[in-house]
Write an enzyme that holds these catalytic residues in place. Structure first.
Site, PDB file in Angstrom:
ATOM      1  N   SER A  93      -5.792  -7.343   7.344  1.00 25.18           N
ATOM      2  CA  SER A  93      -6.060  -7.255   8.782  1.00 25.18           C
ATOM      3  C   SER A  93      -5.848  -8.588   9.509  1.00 25.18           C
ATOM      4  CB  SER A  93      -7.495  -6.771   9.025  1.00 25.18           C
ATOM      5  OG  SER A  93      -7.648  -5.479   8.499  1.00 25.18           O
ATOM      6  N   SER A 149     -10.830  -9.718   5.119  1.00 23.11           N
ATOM      7  CA  SER A 149     -10.371 -10.414   6.321  1.00 23.11           C
ATOM      8  C   SER A 149     -11.580 -10.949   7.078  1.00 23.11           C
ATOM      9  CB  SER A 149      -9.568  -9.454   7.211  1.00 23.11           C
ATOM     10  OG  SER A 149      -8.234  -9.389   6.748  1.00 23.11           O
ATOM     11  N   SER A 200       0.846  -1.202   0.000  1.00 23.24           N
ATOM     12  CA  SER A 200       0.000   0.000   0.000  1.00 23.24           C
ATOM     13  C   SER A 200       0.881   1.251   0.000  1.00 23.24           C
ATOM     14  CB  SER A 200      -0.896   0.009   1.239  1.00 23.24           C
ATOM     15  OG  SER A 200      -0.094   0.240   2.388  1.00 23.24           O
ATOM     16  N   ASP A 231      -1.199  -1.651  -4.036  1.00 17.84           N
ATOM     17  CA  ASP A 231      -2.564  -1.696  -3.494  1.00 17.84           C
ATOM     18  C   ASP A 231      -3.060  -0.252  -3.325  1.00 17.84           C
ATOM     19  OD1 ASP A 231      -4.791  -2.911  -2.321  1.00 17.84           O
ATOM     20  OD2 ASP A 231      -3.912  -2.870  -0.308  1.00 17.84           O
ATOM     21  N   GLY A 260     -10.272  -3.241   7.451  1.00 15.84           N
ATOM     22  CA  GLY A 260     -10.038  -3.172   8.890  1.00 15.84           C
ATOM     23  C   GLY A 260     -10.698  -4.288   9.682  1.00 15.84           C
ATOM     24  N   ILE A 287      -6.395  -9.720   1.720  1.00 12.61           N
ATOM     25  CA  ILE A 287      -6.375  -9.983   3.166  1.00 12.61           C
ATOM     26  C   ILE A 287      -5.161  -9.297   3.788  1.00 12.61           C
ATOM     27  CG2 ILE A 287      -6.158 -11.803   4.925  1.00 12.61           C
ATOM     28  CD1 ILE A 287      -7.605 -13.668   2.848  1.00 12.61           C
TER      29      ILE A 287
HETATM   30  P1  13P Z   1      -8.738  -6.244   5.153  1.00 12.16           P
HETATM   31  O1  13P Z   1      -8.615  -5.019   5.998  1.00 12.16           O
HETATM   32  O2  13P Z   1     -10.100  -6.844   5.289  1.00 12.16           O
HETATM   33  O3  13P Z   1      -7.672  -7.238   5.431  1.00 12.16           O
HETATM   34  O4  13P Z   1      -8.623  -5.804   3.615  1.00 12.16           O
HETATM   35  C1  13P Z   1      -7.374  -5.616   3.014  1.00 12.16           C
HETATM   36  C2  13P Z   1      -7.465  -4.940   1.697  1.00 12.16           C
HETATM   37  O5  13P Z   1      -8.498  -4.839   1.076  1.00 12.16           O
HETATM   38  C3  13P Z   1      -6.224  -4.405   1.146  1.00 12.16           C
HETATM   39  O6  13P Z   1      -6.433  -3.683  -0.015  1.00 12.16           O
HETATM   40  O1  G3H Z   2      -6.401  -1.181   1.979  1.00 13.35           O
HETATM   41  C1  G3H Z   2      -5.926  -1.272   3.091  1.00 13.35           C
HETATM   42  C2  G3H Z   2      -4.801  -2.185   3.355  1.00 13.35           C
HETATM   43  O2  G3H Z   2      -5.121  -2.982   4.454  1.00 13.35           O
HETATM   44  C3  G3H Z   2      -3.530  -1.430   3.552  1.00 13.35           C
HETATM   45  O3  G3H Z   2      -3.540  -0.743   4.749  1.00 13.35           O
HETATM   46  O4  G3H Z   2      -2.873   1.557   4.098  1.00 13.35           O
HETATM   47  O5  G3H Z   2      -2.698   0.759   6.470  1.00 13.35           O
HETATM   48  O6  G3H Z   2      -1.135  -0.113   4.730  1.00 13.35           O
HETATM   49  P1  G3H Z   2      -2.504   0.458   5.014  1.00 13.35           P
HETATM   50 ZN    ZN Z   3      -8.251  -2.658  -0.174  1.00 13.33          ZN
END
Ligand code: 13P
Ligand code: G3H
Ligand code: ZN
Length: 334
Positions: free
Chosen positions: A282, A239, A58, A96, A193, A280
């Site tokens: 979280s 998640s 991310s 991401d 989350g 996934i």
């Molecule tokens: P979660 O927070 O459900 O793990 O989702 C992760 C996600 O969509 C990352 O882009």
């Molecule tokens: O989309 C959310 C992902 O869980 C990435 O989270 O932006 O805290 O790294 P983050």
């Molecule tokens: Zn996402």
């Protein structure tokens, strides 16, 4: 940093992987990583289960770990997978929630094999315009592009929305045709989350006191599939928030009351459809935190990070294997 193609790093894009997954009725795991332990656990799990895998980064991860370091870690992941005995690792390095053309370009230039441009908070026409621009650049380098239509509740990196707005099935054909994107993330009730639903949106199990979340909007997914037969669909915010981890965390000094996720049975159902990438993050955070909290409670005298990060890595690996084999069905596909 010198421009480099992901192909030189041994990475692959999502094209063939998704086509196979849609046909085969399974989904590719997309696990976020920020740390070496997460990267090691992801690779070990993928190799042991013979699964393709998407390692995603991310904007926050790039800020935390440094973009160059993460890129080299992904390159290291390919070599590590080979060292563990995998002759033909199928590893995607994916951005991401890319928030701009510039971020996507920077990732493509430094060896990512796939990027997401998240224009979901923009008006429809602007989302198309931005996505199209990213696709034009990415496809020059054979990099695949994920786009998003519809809004997930909660935090999307730095974009936050109070409520979700399901993807409108009547918009997907125009969006996919005009942008040329390779896959589409849709909103059917998942969110990011560890608090995916408010208690008032759920029922409560009388015996355990645990929340039972409402079902995902499978009708929307079905309607999208009807509009775009065989097109790769992505689910973010997937998640499950395993209650055993929440319990360990809460029993060892943590405070995660009423944390709730997407039941795995619903993800299994989605994976059998055109959903071919399931995100996934979280759950891995919860596995790591539960293991570390438990370790400290049992060994207050320890202070070497290897002592508590080792068990955390093991727990994440266990979680990743569980997801691959019992939820997504991407094992034995190499
Ligand atoms: P979660 O927070 O459900 O793990 O989702 C992760 C996600 O969509 C990352 O882009
Ligand atoms: O989309 C959310 C992902 O869980 C990435 O989270 O932006 O805290 O790294 P983050
Ligand atoms: Zn996402």
């Amino acid at each position: 940093m010198k421009k480099v193609s992901y192909k030189e790093l041994g990475l692959v894009n999502t094209k063939k992987m998704f086509a196979k997954a849609v046909k085969g009725g399974y989904a590719i795991p997309a696990f976020n990583f920020n740390t070496m332990e997460q990267m090691q656990a992801i690779v070990q799990a993928a190799v042991e289960t013979k699964s393709p895998v998407i390692m995603q980064v991310s904007k926050g991860a790039r800020k935390y770990a440094n973009p160059t370091i993460l890129r080299y870690m992904a390159q290291g992941a390919v070599e590590y997978a080979k060292e563990l005995g995998c002759k033909n690792p199928q590893i995607v390095l994916h951005l991401d929630h890319g928030d701009s053309f510039e971020t996507c370009k920077s990732c493509i230039d430094m060896g990512f094999s796939s990027v997401m441009i998240d224009g979901s908070s923009l008006p429809f026409a602007e989302n198309i315009k931005l996505t199209k621009k990213v696709v034009a650049y990415a496809h020059k380098y054979d990099v695949t592009v994920e786009a998003e239509l519809g809004v997930l509740a909660g935090v999307e990196d730095e974009v936050s929305a109070a409520e979700s707005h399901y993807t409108k099935p009547e918009e997907v054909v125009e969006f996919a045709t005009k942008t040329g994107c390779d896959s589409l993330a849709i909103s059917i009730g998942t969110s990011h989350g560890a608090y995916k639903f408010k208690p008032e949106q759920c029922k409560r199990d009388e015996k355990t006191g645990l929340l039972i979340p409402p079902p995902l909007a499978f009708g929307v997914l079905k309607a999208v599939e009807k509009q775009l037969p065989g097109f790769p669909i992505v689910l973010h915010g997937s998640s499950s928030v395993p209650q055993e981890y929440v319990k360990i965390i809460n029993e060892n000094g943590g405070k995660l009351p009423d944390a709730v996720g997407i039941p795995e049975a619903q993800l299994r159902k989605a994976a059998k459809s055109a959903v071919c990438k399931i995100n996934i993050d979280s759950d891995s955070r919860l596995a790591m935190t539960a293991a570390v909290r438990q370790y400290f409670a049992q060994h207050p005298e320890h202070f070497d990070p290897r002592q508590y990060l080792g068990p955390a890595r093991e727990e994440m690996k266990k979680l990743y294997i569980h997801k691959i084999v019992k939820v997504l069905g991407s094992n034995d596909k190499l």
